[in-house]
Design an enzyme around this catalytic site. Structure first.
Site: not given
Ligand code: NDP
Ligand code: 2IT
Length: 448
Positions: A126, A166
């Site tokens: 990561k 992420d």
């Molecule tokens: P994005 O940046 O697209 O969206 C993040 C969302 O979470 C936004 O709505 C953001 O609000 C909110 N957020 C982030 N930080 C905070 C905080 N400290 N407090 C409150 N709200 C918060 O990210 P993703 O959708 O990609 O990721 C969301 C989660 O999923 C994370 O935990 C990530 O690690 C996990 N994840 C992502 C994957 C991926 O493929 N993208 C795969 C697996 C897991 P705001 O816009 O106001 O910051």
């Molecule tokens: O938390 C996760 O699994 C991700 N942000 C996706 C990682 C990836 O390599 O697609």
């Protein structure tokens, strides 16, 4: 003292300033007790737990860039290469002001087990930076990404370490980073996933984490003799994972009534309008107030400390999709009191350990992020396969592989929990199933 406790004690002392990492390790090691205790001497002798909790390496670097006013800004960059026993390091890059080494370590540690569960050959890693993308121009984002990749490019490669998106890193950022990698290395290779479709990206990667979460949830619901149609769902977050979780939930006949961001949440009893949400978040990059302003059925609430936000409503399914520790014990009590039937994590570690235990103690089937959100990284691995064979697969082909993987993960973690006498404990099932494959590979490869 048991071997598990010995190692936990050591980590709590040595990494005392990394609470999220300690939390992630505690959850995993606690649930591995039935596996470790049975063969304690073997594992102790090989220092398996010390090795799996210590990254292969952790890289930290300066990221200098020039903002639109000509001022030099400096951020801190990270890449933690945790474990490559079963494949090249794989995991996303988080861009958020809260990022520090402990957060990247917790995410990298979780990634080892998650990636193992996908059944695909990917190790755990990561990275990210404390850079805050909010309010930055496209030019500033590009400058940051180029500087970040200038340093990161020394440590990654298609067969070494393959970063992805992420929080704060989406297709735009991956594009800028890919361009810089190519320029520095002179190599056109699948060094990043989540790329645009014109330069090696995979169809369905954008949707994959949210869709995968729902494929797994649907299977869990079915296996409990129940169905998705008509279910009321609370989703938190409004980013990549949340948007496509909402979309697939609605395609499966459920109604999603909430989304949130870091400043507030929306309650929309008629069901979230996904097209409007995409327009607000993906196109305009605006706040949820704009969603509420454009939709008469939606209420917007500003976030205040101590309130339950999206977790206060009467729902059947809760899907936390924002960030770590966003669902605490008080939220869990509220959800259970309101009759929640299933919980699955789209985000990484969004539920505190206390809240997780509360759901389990109250008989609410709960699937943690290592299993439930594995669809994103699984589809990244499918992108790597397509890049290697220099072909691209149709949306239907990738989506059906994703679905097969998520259904398979559900049964794998369910079986692992049963095998160790913990039927229905999907957290333990996921940790055990993920661990066993990695550890077998580590032991086979000798002390390294
Ligand atoms: P994005 O940046 O697209 O969206 C993040 C969302 O979470 C936004 O709505 C953001 O609000 C909110 N957020 C982030 N930080 C905070 C905080 N400290 N407090 C409150 N709200 C918060 O990210 P993703 O959708 O990609 O990721 C969301 C989660 O999923 C994370 O935990 C990530 O690690 C996990 N994840 C992502 C994957 C991926 O493929 N993208 C795969 C697996 C897991 P705001 O816009 O106001 O910051
Ligand atoms: O938390 C996760 O699994 C991700 N942000 C996706 C990682 C990836 O390599 O697609």
């Amino acid at each position: 003292m048991s071997y598990v406790d010995e190692v936990l004690e050591k980590i709590k002392k040595r990494d005392a300033d990394q609470p999220e990492f300690i939390q992630a390790v505690t959850e995993v090691l606690d649930s591995l007790r039935p596996v470790i205790d049975k063969d304690e001497e073997k594992y102790r002798k090989l220092a398996v737990l010390e090795r799996i909790t210590e990254p292969d390496r952790q890289i930290m670097f300066r990221v200098p860039w020039v903002d639109d006013n000509g001022n030099v800004q400096v951020n801190r960059g990270f890449r933690v290469q945790f474990n490559n026993a079963i494949g090249p390091y794989k995991g996303g890059l988080r861009l958020h002001p809260s990022v520090n080494l402990g957060i990247i370590k917790f995410l990298g540690f979780e990634q080892i087990f998650k990636n193992s569960l996908t059944t695909l050959p990917i190790g755990g890693g990561k990275g990210g930076s404390d850079f805050d993308p909010k309010g930055k121009s496209d030019n500033e984002i590009m400058k940051f990404c180029q500087s970040f990749m200038t340093e990161l490019s020394k440590y990654i490669g298609a067969d070494e370490d393959v970063p992805a998106g992420d929080i704060g890193t989406g297709a735009r950022e991956i594009g800028f980073m890919f361009g810089q990698y190519k320029r520095i290395k002179g190599v056109y290779e699948g060094v990043l996933t989540g790329k645009g479709l014109t330069y090696g990206g995979s169809l369905a990667r954008t949707e994959a984490t949210g869709y995968g979460l729902l494929y797994l949830t649907e299977e869990m619901v079915k296996c409990h003799g129940d169905k998705m149609e008509g279910k009321v769902v609370a989703v938190s977050g409004s980013g990549n994972v949340a948007i496509y979780a909402c979309q697939k939930a609605q395609q499966l006949g459920a109604k999603v009534v909430t989304v949130s961001d870091s400043t507030g949440w929306v309650y929309d009893p008629e069901g979230i309008d996904v097209e409007l949400l995409k327009e607000v978040k993906e196109v305009k990059r605006a706040r949820l107030t704009e969603y509420a302003a454009a939709r008469s059925s939606a209420e917007y609430h500003e976030k205040k400390n101590g309130e339950h936000g999206v977790w206060q409503y009467k729902v059947d399914i809760a899907l936390p999709c924002a960030t770590q520790n966003e669902l605490d014990i008080e939220d869990a009590k509220m959800l259970v009191a309101n009759g929640v039937k299933y919980v699955a994590e789209g985000a990484n570690m969004p539920t505190t350990i206390e809240a997780t235990k509360y759901f389990q103690a109250n008989g609410v089937p709960f699937v943690g992020g290592k299993a439930a959100n594995a669809g994103g990284v699984a589809t990244s691995a499918l992108e790597m396969s397509q890049n290697s064979e220099r072909l691209s697969w149709s949306f239907e082909e990738v989506d059906s592989k994703l679905k097969g993987i998520m259904v398979g993960i559900y049964h794998n973690i369910d079986d692992a929990a049963k095998e160790y006498g913990m039927e229905g404990n999907y957290v333990a099932g996921a940790n055990i199933a993920g661990f066993k494959k990695v550890v077998e590979a580590m032991i086979a490869q000798g002390v390294c």
